[in-house]
Motif scaffolding. Sequence first.
Motif, PDB file in Angstrom:
ATOM      1  N   ARG A  81      43.476  18.842  34.501  1.00  0.00           N
ATOM      2  CA  ARG A  81      42.564  18.920  33.349  1.00  0.00           C
ATOM      3  C   ARG A  81      41.499  17.551  33.335  1.00  0.00           C
ATOM      4  O   ARG A  81      40.224  17.986  33.262  1.00  0.00           O
ATOM      5  CB  ARG A  81      43.007  19.431  32.235  1.00  0.00           C
ATOM      6  N   VAL A  82      41.998  16.624  33.508  1.00  0.00           N
ATOM      7  CA  VAL A  82      41.138  15.341  33.160  1.00  0.00           C
ATOM      8  C   VAL A  82      40.443  15.258  34.420  1.00  0.00           C
ATOM      9  O   VAL A  82      39.247  14.887  34.389  1.00  0.00           O
ATOM     10  CB  VAL A  82      42.132  14.194  33.050  1.00  0.00           C
ATOM     11  N   LEU A  83      40.885  15.473  35.820  1.00  0.00           N
ATOM     12  CA  LEU A  83      39.992  15.511  36.992  1.00  0.00           C
ATOM     13  C   LEU A  83      39.108  16.389  37.036  1.00  0.00           C
ATOM     14  O   LEU A  83      38.096  16.255  37.143  1.00  0.00           O
ATOM     15  CB  LEU A  83      41.060  15.706  38.022  1.00  0.00           C
ATOM     16  N   PHE A  84      39.211  17.747  36.659  1.00  0.00           N
ATOM     17  CA  PHE A  84      38.384  18.631  36.566  1.00  0.00           C
ATOM     18  C   PHE A  84      37.266  18.239  35.396  1.00  0.00           C
ATOM     19  O   PHE A  84      36.087  18.639  35.798  1.00  0.00           O
ATOM     20  CB  PHE A  84      38.858  20.075  36.232  1.00  0.00           C
ATOM     21  N   ASP A  85      37.597  17.889  34.540  1.00  0.00           N
ATOM     22  CA  ASP A  85      36.536  17.462  33.451  1.00  0.00           C
ATOM     23  C   ASP A  85      35.688  16.328  33.974  1.00  0.00           C
ATOM     24  O   ASP A  85      34.476  16.196  33.405  1.00  0.00           O
ATOM     25  CB  ASP A  85      37.332  16.854  32.249  1.00  0.00           C
ATOM     26  N   GLY A  86      36.129  15.445  34.561  1.00  0.00           N
ATOM     27  CA  GLY A  86      35.312  14.705  35.377  1.00  0.00           C
ATOM     28  C   GLY A  86      34.682  15.222  36.585  1.00  0.00           C
ATOM     29  O   GLY A  86      33.773  14.199  36.883  1.00  0.00           O
ATOM     30  N   LEU A  87      34.825  16.251  36.888  1.00  0.00           N
ATOM     31  CA  LEU A  87      33.849  16.641  37.964  1.00  0.00           C
ATOM     32  C   LEU A  87      32.811  17.455  37.546  1.00  0.00           C
ATOM     33  O   LEU A  87      32.149  18.338  38.021  1.00  0.00           O
ATOM     34  CB  LEU A  87      34.783  17.400  39.069  1.00  0.00           C
ATOM     35  N   MET A  88      32.727  17.431  36.352  1.00  0.00           N
ATOM     36  CA  MET A  88      31.503  18.514  35.610  1.00  0.00           C
ATOM     37  C   MET A  88      30.904  17.275  34.620  1.00  0.00           C
ATOM     38  O   MET A  88      31.332  16.583  33.888  1.00  0.00           O
ATOM     39  CB  MET A  88      32.466  19.259  34.662  1.00  0.00           C
ATOM     40  N   TRP A  89      29.393  17.862  34.836  1.00  0.00           N
ATOM     41  CA  TRP A  89      28.540  16.985  33.939  1.00  0.00           C
ATOM     42  C   TRP A  89      27.769  17.928  33.074  1.00  0.00           C
ATOM     43  O   TRP A  89      27.239  18.802  33.675  1.00  0.00           O
ATOM     44  CB  TRP A  89      27.653  15.920  34.452  1.00  0.00           C
ATOM     45  N   HIS A  90      27.627  17.795  31.920  1.00  0.00           N
ATOM     46  CA  HIS A  90      26.720  18.654  31.314  1.00  0.00           C
ATOM     47  C   HIS A  90      25.791  17.841  30.090  1.00  0.00           C
ATOM     48  O   HIS A  90      25.984  16.659  29.694  1.00  0.00           O
ATOM     49  CB  HIS A  90      27.721  19.522  30.265  1.00  0.00           C
ATOM     50  N   SER A  91      24.519  18.496  30.342  1.00  0.00           N
ATOM     51  CA  SER A  91      23.303  17.783  29.335  1.00  0.00           C
ATOM     52  C   SER A  91      23.656  17.800  27.951  1.00  0.00           C
ATOM     53  O   SER A  91      24.425  18.899  27.386  1.00  0.00           O
ATOM     54  CB  SER A  91      22.124  18.504  29.776  1.00  0.00           C
ATOM     55  N   GLN A  92      23.082  16.889  27.244  1.00  0.00           N
ATOM     56  CA  GLN A  92      23.197  17.280  25.715  1.00  0.00           C
ATOM     57  C   GLN A  92      22.134  17.838  24.997  1.00  0.00           C
ATOM     58  O   GLN A  92      22.307  18.287  24.053  1.00  0.00           O
ATOM     59  CB  GLN A  92      23.284  15.678  24.962  1.00  0.00           C
ATOM     60  N   THR A  93      21.255  18.126  25.602  1.00  0.00           N
ATOM     61  CA  THR A  93      20.148  19.012  25.442  1.00  0.00           C
ATOM     62  C   THR A  93      20.355  20.645  25.692  1.00  0.00           C
ATOM     63  O   THR A  93      20.714  20.980  26.839  1.00  0.00           O
ATOM     64  CB  THR A  93      18.727  18.674  26.145  1.00  0.00           C
ATOM     65  N   VAL A  94      19.903  21.315  24.547  1.00  0.00           N
ATOM     66  CA  VAL A  94      20.159  22.667  24.755  1.00  0.00           C
ATOM     67  C   VAL A  94      18.760  23.460  24.909  1.00  0.00           C
ATOM     68  O   VAL A  94      17.983  23.019  23.887  1.00  0.00           O
ATOM     69  CB  VAL A  94      21.074  23.472  23.383  1.00  0.00           C
ATOM     70  N   LEU A  95      18.344  24.148  25.935  1.00  0.00           N
ATOM     71  CA  LEU A  95      17.215  24.740  26.189  1.00  0.00           C
ATOM     72  C   LEU A  95      17.368  26.478  25.981  1.00  0.00           C
ATOM     73  O   LEU A  95      18.144  26.768  26.913  1.00  0.00           O
ATOM     74  CB  LEU A  95      16.604  24.294  27.492  1.00  0.00           C
ATOM     75  N   ASP A  96      16.791  26.965  25.328  1.00  0.00           N
ATOM     76  CA  ASP A  96      16.979  28.338  24.998  1.00  0.00           C
ATOM     77  C   ASP A  96      18.373  28.871  24.937  1.00  0.00           C
ATOM     78  O   ASP A  96      18.767  29.906  25.713  1.00  0.00           O
ATOM     79  CB  ASP A  96      16.197  29.137  26.411  1.00  0.00           C
ATOM     80  N   GLY A  97      19.068  28.132  24.259  1.00  0.00           N
ATOM     81  CA  GLY A  97      20.319  28.497  24.020  1.00  0.00           C
ATOM     82  C   GLY A  97      21.373  28.339  25.343  1.00  0.00           C
ATOM     83  O   GLY A  97      22.555  28.689  25.306  1.00  0.00           O
ATOM     84  N   ARG A  98      20.994  27.438  26.102  1.00  0.00           N
ATOM     85  CA  ARG A  98      21.710  27.248  27.543  1.00  0.00           C
ATOM     86  C   ARG A  98      21.824  25.836  27.558  1.00  0.00           C
ATOM     87  O   ARG A  98      20.931  25.230  27.354  1.00  0.00           O
ATOM     88  CB  ARG A  98      20.893  27.754  28.509  1.00  0.00           C
ATOM     89  N   LEU A  99      22.904  25.357  28.235  1.00  0.00           N
ATOM     90  CA  LEU A  99      23.062  23.935  28.435  1.00  0.00           C
ATOM     91  C   LEU A  99      23.486  23.902  30.030  1.00  0.00           C
ATOM     92  O   LEU A  99      23.792  24.463  30.719  1.00  0.00           O
ATOM     93  CB  LEU A  99      24.521  23.907  27.819  1.00  0.00           C
ATOM     94  N   ARG A 100      22.612  22.772  30.502  1.00  0.00           N
ATOM     95  CA  ARG A 100      22.668  22.452  31.802  1.00  0.00           C
ATOM     96  C   ARG A 100      23.837  21.769  32.193  1.00  0.00           C
ATOM     97  O   ARG A 100      24.423  20.607  31.521  1.00  0.00           O
ATOM     98  CB  ARG A 100      21.369  21.588  32.208  1.00  0.00           C
ATOM     99  N   VAL A 101      24.538  22.457  33.412  1.00  0.00           N
ATOM    100  CA  VAL A 101      25.676  21.858  33.773  1.00  0.00           C
ATOM    101  C   VAL A 101      25.661  21.390  35.274  1.00  0.00           C
ATOM    102  O   VAL A 101      25.378  22.323  35.929  1.00  0.00           O
ATOM    103  CB  VAL A 101      27.062  22.555  33.512  1.00  0.00           C
ATOM    104  N   ASN A 102      26.144  20.452  35.678  1.00  0.00           N
ATOM    105  CA  ASN A 102      26.254  19.955  37.373  1.00  0.00           C
ATOM    106  C   ASN A 102      28.055  20.077  37.310  1.00  0.00           C
ATOM    107  O   ASN A 102      28.424  19.229  36.548  1.00  0.00           O
ATOM    108  CB  ASN A 102      25.755  18.756  37.509  1.00  0.00           C
ATOM    109  N   TYR A 103      28.332  20.617  38.534  1.00  0.00           N
ATOM    110  CA  TYR A 103      29.575  20.540  38.995  1.00  0.00           C
ATOM    111  C   TYR A 103      29.510  19.926  40.186  1.00  0.00           C
ATOM    112  O   TYR A 103      29.024  20.048  41.274  1.00  0.00           O
ATOM    113  CB  TYR A 103      30.045  21.942  39.357  1.00  0.00           C
TER     114      TYR A 103
END
Length: 166
Positions: A81-103
């Motif tokens: 779980r720690v590994l998978f959490d580190g393989l994901m980045w999410h923006s702190q800004t919410v646009l139109d109720g959505r959060l940008r995530v990079n995998y």
Amino acid sequence: ECAPRGERIGWLTRVEVNGTEMSPLYWAIRDGKFAIAKFMLEDLLSIRADRECYYYGRDVLFEKHPDLIEVLCKDCPELTRVLFDGLMWHSQTVLDGRLRVNYYVREIYANPEECPDAWKSPMAVLCNKGTPEMFNHPVLEKLLELKWNRFGQARFLAVQGFFVLM
């Protein structure tokens, strides 16, 4: 002594002990020091920056530990779980109720040219040695969705179409 940013990743992935190179991460896992291993994974997979460049240890981590998924599944599944959490980045800004995530899933995705035997790919290791709870993580959900859309869906529909026409 504090490791400089540019050298920190190297210090966490390889250390020389009595003339032998070892992985501090595998050493900690083998000795049951899971809190230290967790700290190392979190530190390696944190995205940092200074004026000169960005630092993210994912590439070096998987280069020095190609069997990381298998080791974590076998010896310490809670660290996946720690590994998978580190393989994901999410923006702190919410646009139109959505959060940008990079995998960052290249190493788990397993390029067929680099891993010709699908049964030895990291995804196959997760299926064979992992726990069902691991697949609830957003990184694996995204990876499964990606693989299904690229490979599974077309093949499944072709087989189903064949049976409908028979």
